[in-house]
Design an enzyme around this catalytic site. Sequence first.
Site, PDB file in Angstrom:
ATOM      1  N   HIS A 149       0.815  -1.224   0.000  1.00 26.61           N
ATOM      2  CA  HIS A 149       0.000   0.000   0.000  1.00 26.61           C
ATOM      3  C   HIS A 149       0.845   1.270   0.000  1.00 26.61           C
ATOM      4  O   HIS A 149       0.335   2.355  -0.272  1.00 26.61           O
ATOM      5  CB  HIS A 149      -1.006   0.002   1.172  1.00 26.61           C
ATOM      6  N   ASP A 179       0.149  -7.662   1.686  1.00 29.65           N
ATOM      7  CA  ASP A 179       0.518  -6.243   1.706  1.00 29.65           C
ATOM      8  C   ASP A 179       2.032  -6.061   1.724  1.00 29.65           C
ATOM      9  O   ASP A 179       2.570  -5.229   2.457  1.00 29.65           O
ATOM     10  CB  ASP A 179      -0.119  -5.530   2.902  1.00 29.65           C
ATOM     11  N   ASN A 252       5.278   5.252   8.925  1.00 29.33           N
ATOM     12  CA  ASN A 252       6.053   4.095   9.373  1.00 29.33           C
ATOM     13  C   ASN A 252       5.783   2.863   8.524  1.00 29.33           C
ATOM     14  O   ASN A 252       6.509   1.865   8.620  1.00 29.33           O
ATOM     15  CB  ASN A 252       5.714   3.739  10.824  1.00 29.33           C
ATOM     16  N   SER A 253       4.730   2.880   7.712  1.00 30.57           N
ATOM     17  CA  SER A 253       4.387   1.707   6.903  1.00 30.57           C
ATOM     18  C   SER A 253       5.574   1.242   6.073  1.00 30.57           C
ATOM     19  O   SER A 253       6.193   2.035   5.364  1.00 30.57           O
ATOM     20  CB  SER A 253       3.230   2.042   5.959  1.00 30.57           C
ATOM     21  N   GLY A 309     -10.787 -24.014  -3.783  1.00 29.65           N
ATOM     22  CA  GLY A 309     -12.068 -23.495  -4.241  1.00 29.65           C
ATOM     23  C   GLY A 309     -13.254 -23.854  -3.376  1.00 29.65           C
ATOM     24  O   GLY A 309     -14.205 -24.484  -3.859  1.00 29.65           O
TER      25      GLY A 309
END
Length: 410
Positions: A149, A179, A252-253, A309
Amino acid sequence: MRKLWLIFAQSVTVLLAALFVVATLKPEWLRASGPLSGVQQVITQPLGSGAATPQGGPITVKEATAVAKPVAVLPGHSIGFADAARLAAPAVVNIFTTKQVKPRRNAPADPFFRFFGNPDDRSGGGRQENSLGSGVIVSAQGVVLTNNHVIEGADEIEVALNDGRRTFARVVGSDPETDLAVLRIDLPELTPITLARLEATRVGDSVLAIGNPFGVGQTVTSGIVSALGRSHLGINTFENFIQTDAAINPGNSGGALVDAQGHLLGINTAIFSRDGGSLGIGFAIPVSTAKNVMEQILANGKVVRGYIGVDPRDVGEDFVAKFKLPNTDGVLIDGVLANQPAARAGIRRGDVLVAIDNLPIKDTVGLLNNVASLPPGKETTVRLYREGKLIELPITVGTRPAVKRITQPE
């Protein structure tokens, strides 16, 4: 007195009008100025991005030994956080991204906006957005780990090192479901961080969070490991977070959570917050997950995971008697996707899966993680309860489809 008041009121009116015009015409001027500018929220619902082809030669990373070695101490100093920060800080970088936002198709037709050059006007070229984050150098060959992100959708990524050098980075690949993203920079004499051993980590261990909060520059905060294996948070698809009370704030990400030896324990990714600031509950992606994702991206340009699935549900106490189960371990199959591995194996709605590939399944998170860890094409078995009877079925694991948006587990 009245004249002074009028002058003051007129001055304030002019300043507010100027601020409004700047905010309308050039919003990036406001974001780019000042130490608290360019802040993005830490907790997000990341979107997918295309993976680039890996480039460069073999990648080597440094890993800590199973038993931590004493930290080298500077003369006249005692062992403490300063030594860990000294070792880890050179590997933590600031990341600045630029994104060109396209104008909306249905832009306002108000003459006021046309006059002031509305940023979303169809006749214009859109506007530029700037944001910031952090990253960690994990290899002397220029590999940088960060959050997806932080760089998602960016047209330009600039990396600023702790020694003052700056350079542009290219995206090797990203994994929205954890992420994580892998960048590459071309600079000599890089100082990579050493990867910690997660299995040696305990709740209560001291940790440091290093990053670029609010754009003020590299900052070190301290705390402890508050919890391990945090999941069911709804942040990522695959969750196994380290929780910490070390202060983590916007910016800080993608930065480093390090142990008392200065080794990388995790990638800071999210906070629990009501107003965007730290409340003492932060989350980091563990180094074991980050290393696995990085290795797959460097090798294949993407992360490949197993898939069967199904639509699972956790087994509650009310299901034990209804489905004649020994306990609440396992997952109830609420749906089976047509033409997918589970359907081809004969798994039905109402079955309760308790193991796959001899890996026990406790809940939906366990099923998701166990299936994802299996290589596509592997032939294995599932154990399940059907009408109170324990049976085994052969199954061939499929490939988990790529996602464009973070979703709940299948």
